[in-house]
Enzyme design. Structure first.
Site, PDB file in Angstrom:
ATOM      1  N   TRP A   1     -33.226 -11.289   4.548  1.00 45.25           N
ATOM      2  CA  TRP A   1     -33.431  -9.900   4.109  1.00 45.25           C
ATOM      3  C   TRP A   1     -34.902  -9.547   4.159  1.00 45.25           C
ATOM      4  CZ3 TRP A   1     -29.540  -6.993   4.676  1.00 45.25           C
ATOM      5  CH2 TRP A   1     -28.243  -7.468   4.437  1.00 45.25           C
TER       6      TRP A   1
ATOM      7  N   LYS B   1     -24.353  -5.857  -6.639  1.00 45.73           N
ATOM      8  CA  LYS B   1     -24.319  -7.246  -7.105  1.00 45.73           C
ATOM      9  C   LYS B   1     -24.300  -7.278  -8.633  1.00 45.73           C
ATOM     10  CE  LYS B   1     -26.977  -8.005  -2.996  1.00 45.73           C
ATOM     11  NZ  LYS B   1     -26.058  -8.678  -2.081  1.00 45.73           N
TER      12      LYS B   1
ATOM     13  N   ASP C   1     -37.935  -6.378  -3.563  1.00 46.42           N
ATOM     14  CA  ASP C   1     -36.506  -6.230  -3.315  1.00 46.42           C
ATOM     15  C   ASP C   1     -35.837  -7.154  -4.336  1.00 46.42           C
ATOM     16  OD1 ASP C   1     -33.901  -6.358  -2.524  1.00 46.42           O
ATOM     17  OD2 ASP C   1     -34.308  -6.866  -0.427  1.00 46.42           O
TER      18      ASP C   1
HETATM   19  C1  LIG Z   1     -31.938  -9.356  -1.142  1.00 48.63           C
HETATM   20  C2  LIG Z   1     -31.174  -8.299  -0.405  1.00 48.63           C
HETATM   21  N1  LIG Z   1     -31.838  -7.288   0.151  1.00 48.63           N
HETATM   22  C3  LIG Z   1     -31.200  -6.322   0.819  1.00 48.63           C
HETATM   23  C4  LIG Z   1     -29.846  -6.336   0.991  1.00 48.63           C
HETATM   24  C5  LIG Z   1     -29.176  -5.240   1.757  1.00 48.63           C
HETATM   25  O1  LIG Z   1     -28.619  -4.371   0.863  1.00 48.63           O
HETATM   26  P1  LIG Z   1     -27.767  -3.122   1.309  1.00 48.63           P
HETATM   27  O2  LIG Z   1     -26.518  -3.654   1.925  1.00 48.63           O
HETATM   28  O3  LIG Z   1     -27.565  -2.409   0.000  1.00 48.63           O
HETATM   29  O4  LIG Z   1     -28.587  -2.334   2.259  1.00 48.63           O
HETATM   30  C6  LIG Z   1     -29.097  -7.366   0.413  1.00 48.63           C
HETATM   31  C7  LIG Z   1     -27.620  -7.366   0.575  1.00 48.63           C
HETATM   32  O5  LIG Z   1     -26.925  -8.281   0.360  1.00 48.63           O
HETATM   33  C8  LIG Z   1     -29.789  -8.379  -0.282  1.00 48.63           C
HETATM   34  O6  LIG Z   1     -29.111  -9.397  -0.817  1.00 48.63           O
END
Ligand SMILES: Cc1ncc(COP(=O)(O)O)c(C=O)c1O
Length: 360
Positions: A100, A195, A171
């Protein structure tokens, strides 16, 4: 059969919250309408969004000089909104600790007038630890971006770096409300809701007011200032998801707030890590000092045995235990709403599997 949902997201929600939503589904507080049917300009919804914000402020002790925004587009849209709003014509610094984080870096790099620099990374070792960070960074940088918890790899920052006037942007999608972080240590916190907060479709952004600024953003929806000036009601927000988040925040408060929840999360994670560490069959691929309490990958070291374990676990009611396709093996996501009994059941199942498959 009891089903335990180990999904990394959308993830298990507290049963009490689902029941409350069910009881109010057809008639919200005597309105004769479902929350899904309420106007986002109605006083009913105004109360819901205000309550959601106030509860989150209370739970995370969010100081008054931070705005709370309820947006859409997932954490992934924040990968773009953060550099677009904070770093135009500037340097943006990133710590690359997982898949991510890499996506956040790519999104920032895609912007023409943002200079992206990766100040620490650990990809060479499959992102299985948190790299050492530089003591100092360029003081003219717009921010340092970190991913507090790496959902796929199962690592987490144990301490938050401090670079003085250069704010930390985090994040926090997979460990918001699961760690006793201090909001003051961050300039921006963002998280997809699916989550620890509620259903998918809502993204929470907590941003220090002085960082909102007035960068020229061509797309109004991507402009923090417009979203903040309109109290997240510039357009129709995800009303039902915000309502569910409010119910989850109430539930977190009943569990003793973030401190109470963190203690329970640590106990749940500790139970599983102990089982992994005491087993001759299962191992954690993650450095001990970087272990996440919300996402716990484990492997047998034998892909066929992992496959067998996953198949038998699924048949026994353990849903979504299969590791992310990029890591393999297994991954137990133990978010706030995941019940302690589910961890006990998994630990027992692992011991039985080990015995039946030539282990101790
Ligand atoms: C740490 C992290 N950042 C970003 C995301 C992406 O999130 P989204 O699907 O809400 O764009 C996730 C999704 O699992 C994640 O675990």
């Amino acid at each position: 059969m009891t089903i335990y949902n180990f999904s990394a997201g959308p993830a298990v929600l507290p049963k009490a919250v689902l029941e409350k939503a069910q009881s109010e589904l057809l008639d919200y507080k005597g309105s004769g309408m479902s929350v899904m049917e309420l106007s986002h300009r109605s006083s009913w919804f105004e109360d819901i969004i205000k309550d959601a914000e106030n509860l989150l402020r209370e739970l995370m002790a969010i100081p008054d000089n931070y705005k709370v925004l309820f947006l859409q587009g997932g954490a992934s849209l924040q990968f773009t909104m953060v550099p677009l709003n904070l770093a135009q014509g500037k340097k943006a610094l990133y710590v690359s600790t997982g898949s991510w984080a890499k996506k956040a870096i790519s999104a920032a790099k895609a912007l023409d007038n943002v200079e992206v620099e990766v100040i620490a990374a650990c990809e060479n070792d499959n992102f299985n630890y948190i790299p050492e960070l530089p003591k100092e960074v360029d003081p003219s940088a717009a921010y340092v971006h970190i991913t507090t918890n790496n959902t796929i790899e199962g690592t987490a920052f144990q301490t938050i770096p401090d670079y003085g006037d250069v704010p930390i942007v985090a994040d926090m999608s997979s460990n918001i409300l699961a760690n006793d972080y201090k909001v003051e240590d961050f300039g921006v916190i963002y998280a997809g809701a699916q989550k620890n907060i509620g259903p998918a479709g809502l993204t929470v952004v907590i941003i220090r007011e002085d960082l909102i600024g007035d960068a020229k953003i061509a797309a109004p929806m991507l402009d923090y200032k417009i979203q903040a000036d309109n109290n997240s009601l510039y357009n129709t927000p995800p009303t039902f998801a915000i309502y569910m988040a409010k119910l989850v925040f109430e539930w977190v408060k009943e569990q003793g707030g973030v401190a109470g929840i963190t203690k329970k999360d640590q106990e749940k994670a500790g139970r599983l890590y102990d089982a992994i560490d005491n087993s001759d069959m299962f191992q954690s691929p993650v450095a001990k000092d970087a272990r996440s309490i919300t996402n716990i990958p484990f492997v047998t070291g034998d892909a066929d045995l992992d496959k067998k374990f996953n198949a038998e676990a699924l048949a026994a009611g353990f849903e979504n235990l299969k590791g992310h396709r990029s890591v393999g093996g297994m991954r137990a996501s133990l978010y706030n709403a995941f019940p302690a009994e589910g961890v006990e059941a998994l630990v027992d199942f692992m011991a039985k599997f080990e015995q039946e498959n030539g282990g101790k």
